[in-house]
Design an enzyme around this catalytic site. Structure first.
Site, PDB file in Angstrom:
ATOM      1  CE  LYS A 197     -33.174  -2.724 -82.166  1.00 37.13           C
ATOM      2  NZ  LYS A 197     -33.672  -2.723 -83.538  1.00 37.13           N
ATOM      3  CE  LYS A 214     -29.425  -2.508 -83.487  1.00 34.78           C
ATOM      4  NZ  LYS A 214     -30.638  -2.425 -84.227  1.00 34.78           N
TER       5      LYS A 214
END
Ligand code: PBG
Length: 336
Positions: free
Chosen positions: A202, A256
């Site tokens: 992330k 992400k």
């Protein structure tokens, strides 16, 4: 290895593109509603759908309306939804205690949805930011986000979510050691079947802006999340993060944001071969919607092109705010 093909004119790649049926026949990637996870924002109240200005077409739903959306998702063949709370300001504090209140918004929403649509998967984010008056994913002491103290909070949070009936926990905070702590807690408290989809890679991204509006975290956050979320410059580090999370007990991993990080998706899938997901985040959705609203791109085609790109890159599934719209389109196409 480059596949062999006859030189021109015997070899003519355009033969395989001449008509819709041959293009369909040779398409390498497929997209189906079964590949989609639909993130929903929940809020207090009844019969409310409060639009999020920076996410056109997305609303904060009261629990009854979230249940209706969950029924819609199941009807469309979407296997799983993800719930995010818009926590009232009064329920936020620097200890983020609302995160492990068994009666918090996402826990109540999860129970209502699992009662109404038990066959639909529910994914809950494990991170403190919706509950933390500091806006950070971790507890802040003297301006510094604390790793190990945050783990204790995440453990309590994960347990109330599992108790509420969450099928998948998605630790999204990027603290070190969180997967091991959560997996250990789930085992110790007899939740051996709860899945963990780790937000393993992330990035500290500008593309989360509209999400922070949706959960009401924008005003709270001072500074940025660069001491825990990853540097967009790094790829090898993403593979190390994935390896760590798998070793600690994650069942599935996520990259992400999505489209700007397709190289990471492809590398993760190739390297580890585990169920790999991408989160097409709020800013990515907002860009498509904004350009479409201006008539600058065809929004529907841009949506479908982005989603097939994730599948081509090797993703098993995609978290996307477009999930219901894409699933409807796929259903209508299949019906001819
Ligand atoms: C919370 C969380 C974020 C998103 C998902 N979980 C925001 C953040 O890390 O600041 C972003 C999702 C999106 O932008 O759509 N940890």
């Amino acid at each position: 290895m480059t596949p062999l093909s006859a030189p021109f004119p015997h070899g003519r790649p355009r033969r395989l593109r001449r008509t819709p049926w041959i293009r369909d026949l040779v398409a390498e990637a497929r997209l189906s509603p079964a590949d989609l996870i639909w993130p929903l924002f929940v809020r207090e109240g009844t019969d409310l759908a409060e639009p999020v200005a920076s996410l056109p077409g997305v609303a904060r739903l009261s629990i009854d309306r979230a249940v209706a959306a969950a029924e819609e998702a199941a009807g469309l063949g979407i296997p799983c939804i993800a719930l995010f709370p818009n926590t009232e300001a009064a329920d936020k504090n620097p200890e983020a205690t609302e995160a492990w209140n068994p009666e918090n918004l996402v826990c109540r929403a999860t129970r209502a949805i699992k009662a109404a649509v038990p066959e639909l998967g529910v994914l809950l984010d494990v991170a403190l930011d919706p509950y933390n008056s500091e806006g950070h994913d971790g507890l802040v002491r003297d301006g510094v986000v604390q790793n190990d103290e945050t783990l204790l909070a995440l453990e309590k949070m994960a347990l109330v979510q599992a108790e509420a009936g969450a099928d998948i926990l998605g630790p999204s905070d990027m603290m070190d050691g969180r997967i091991g702590v959560i997996r250990g807690a789930l085992e110790a408290h007899e939740f051996p079947d709860v899945l963990i989809m780790s937000y393993a890679a992330k990035y500290a991204s500008s593309f989360y802006g509209p999400f922070r509006d949706a959960v009401g975290a924008t005003g709270a956050l001072k500074g940025d999340k660069k001491t825990y979320q990853m540097d967009p410059a790094n790829g090898a580090e993403a593979l190390r993060e994935v390896a760590i999370d798998l070793a600690e007990g994650a069942d599935m991993v996520m990259v992400k944001p999505g489209l700007p990080y397709l190289d990471i998706c492809a590398r993760v899938k190739t390297e580890f071969g585990v169920p790999t997901f991408a989160y097409q985040v709020s800013g990515e959705y907002a860009m498509i919607e904004a350009a479409a609203a201006n008539g600058w791109i065809d929004g529907e085609r841009a949506m479908m092109e982005s989603l097939i790109a994730f599948r081509r890159a090797g993703c098993d599934g995609i978290l996307t705010y477009h999930a219901a719209r894409a699933a409807r389109l796929l259903r209508d196409r299949a019906a001819g």
